[in-house]
Design an enzyme around this catalytic site. Structure first.
Site, short mmCIF file in Angstrom:
data_model
loop_
_atom_site.label_atom_id
_atom_site.label_comp_id
_atom_site.label_asym_id
_atom_site.label_seq_id
_atom_site.Cartn_x
_atom_site.Cartn_y
_atom_site.Cartn_z
N ARG A 50 -22.99 50.98 -19.84
CA ARG A 50 -22.96 51.32 -18.41
C ARG A 50 -23.07 52.83 -18.21
NH1 ARG A 50 -18.13 49.08 -14.71
NH2 ARG A 50 -16.99 50.72 -15.81
N LYS A 149 -21.86 54.88 -11.81
CA LYS A 149 -20.50 55.44 -11.90
C LYS A 149 -20.67 56.96 -11.99
CE LYS A 149 -16.11 54.18 -14.02
NZ LYS A 149 -15.30 53.99 -12.83
N GLU A 182 -15.10 46.05 -2.25
CA GLU A 182 -14.24 46.19 -3.43
C GLU A 182 -13.09 47.11 -3.06
OE1 GLU A 182 -16.06 48.25 -6.77
OE2 GLU A 182 -17.14 49.61 -5.47
N1 PLP Z 1 -14.91 49.59 -8.67
C1 PLP Z 1 -14.79 50.92 -8.74
C2 PLP Z 1 -15.20 51.74 -7.58
C3 PLP Z 1 -14.30 51.53 -9.91
O1 PLP Z 1 -14.19 52.85 -10.00
C4 PLP Z 1 -13.88 50.71 -10.98
C5 PLP Z 1 -13.29 51.31 -12.17
O2 PLP Z 1 -13.88 51.52 -13.16
C6 PLP Z 1 -14.03 49.31 -10.86
C7 PLP Z 1 -14.55 48.79 -9.68
C8 PLP Z 1 -13.66 48.38 -11.95
O3 PLP Z 1 -14.62 48.41 -12.98
P1 PLP Z 1 -14.22 48.16 -14.48
O4 PLP Z 1 -13.60 46.80 -14.54
O5 PLP Z 1 -15.48 48.24 -15.23
O6 PLP Z 1 -13.24 49.21 -14.84
#
Ligand code: PLP
Length: 286
Positions: A50, A149, A182
């Site tokens: 990712r 990200k 989210e």
């Molecule tokens: N949504 C956001 C905005 C995030 O910053 C994160 C954290 O990483 C997540 C969702 C959850 O993603 P992950 O399960 O890959 O950590």
């Protein structure tokens, strides 16, 4: 604490970059959040993939390979002698000038920071989190994609500020169409009549914990729908939980003053919290 910095491991006070780094000037860069449990890094390949996908989406070439990145992450943990830890790889565009043009930035800077860490919500795994809906929207897919990200987390920070002001433990975003999107740092699941719903990832981060939760739910025979969810569905859900690297799986028991179900974490949520405890070998309390 030693920080990985472009191939070296340096004390954290020396892991510093220039004020001309576009990561600092413009939030031009990408990052990951990763956990290690009992000395083992959870979903390392998925996080490294990712990170590289995020970099590709902003047309930034990370100057080391995926394999070298994975090794550097493991080595940063080892050098710090940490077994239950949070790991934060960051790749910034690098040092340029005061203009926006990334071509002025010669090489990206790579940092890997780690620290000791337990699940972030402590006692709240048992009682549940109070969530609040926020006016700030998550980045729309036609703007800065929420799948990247990136070091631009200002919307998420504004959401957190709203949640703090309203006394909430977590903020929930709507997307630009008004669908549930989210949390400020986690994905969301909603349960109604034994069926599980989660918003499609066009509007939110493709969470690695989300993918794990989906696998765990499907393995357990639950019907899972990736579809748009409205505020009504959220307010009238039997159960709600969020997933994330930092949060693992955490129940939401109140949204904008409305109790979710009977206001206690429900059975499917409980199964998920337990499933993550089994995977991680830890309980919610750090
Ligand atoms: N949504 C956001 C905005 C995030 O910053 C994160 C954290 O990483 C997540 C969702 C959850 O993603 P992950 O399960 O890959 O950590």
């Amino acid at each position: 604490i030693l920080v990985y910095y472009n191939g070296d491991y340096v004390p954290k006070s020396e892991a510093t970059t220039s004020v001309y780094d576009h990561g600092f000037l413009y939030g031009d860069g990408v990052f990951e959040g990763i956990r290690a449990y009992n000395g083992r890094v959870f979903k390392l390949k998925e996080h490294v993939d990712r990170l590289f996908d995020s970099a590709k989406a902003i047309a930034m070439e990370i100057p080391i390979s995926r394999e070298e990145m994975s090794q550097a992450i493991l080595e940063t943990l080892r050098k710090n002698d940490l077994s239950d830890a949070y790991i934060r790889p960051i790749v910034s565009r690098g040092v340029g000038d005061l203009g926006l043009d990334p071509r002025k930035c010669k090489t990206p800077n790579i940092f890997i920071i780690t620290q000791e860490w337990g699940a972030m919500y402590g006692d709240l795994y048992e009682v549940g989190l109070k969530a609040v809906m926020v006016a700030t929207r998550r980045n729309a897919p036609d703007a800065l994609s929420p799948n990247i990200k990136s070091l631009n987390y200002l919307n998420n920070i504004l959401a957190k500020i709203e949640a703090n002001a309203k006394g909430g433990d977590e903020a929930i975003f709507l997307d630009s169409n008004g669908y549930i999107c989210e949390g400020s740092g986690d994905n969301i699941f909603i349960i109604k009549n034994g069926k599980v719903y989660t918003p499609p990832t066009i509007s939110n981060l493709k969470g690695i914990t989300r993918a794990t939760a989906i696998e765990l739910l499907v393995e357990r025979g639950y019907e899972l729908f990736e579809e748009n969810v409205g505020l009504f569905d959220l307010f009238t859900a039997d159960e709600v939980f969020v997933t994330g690297t930092a949060a693992e799986a955490a129940p939401i028991t109140k949204v904008d003053g409305r109790l979710i179900g009977d206001g206690k974490p429900g059975p499917i949520t409980g199964e998920m919290v337990k499933a993550f405890e089994d995977i991680t070998g830890t309980t919610g309390t750090p």
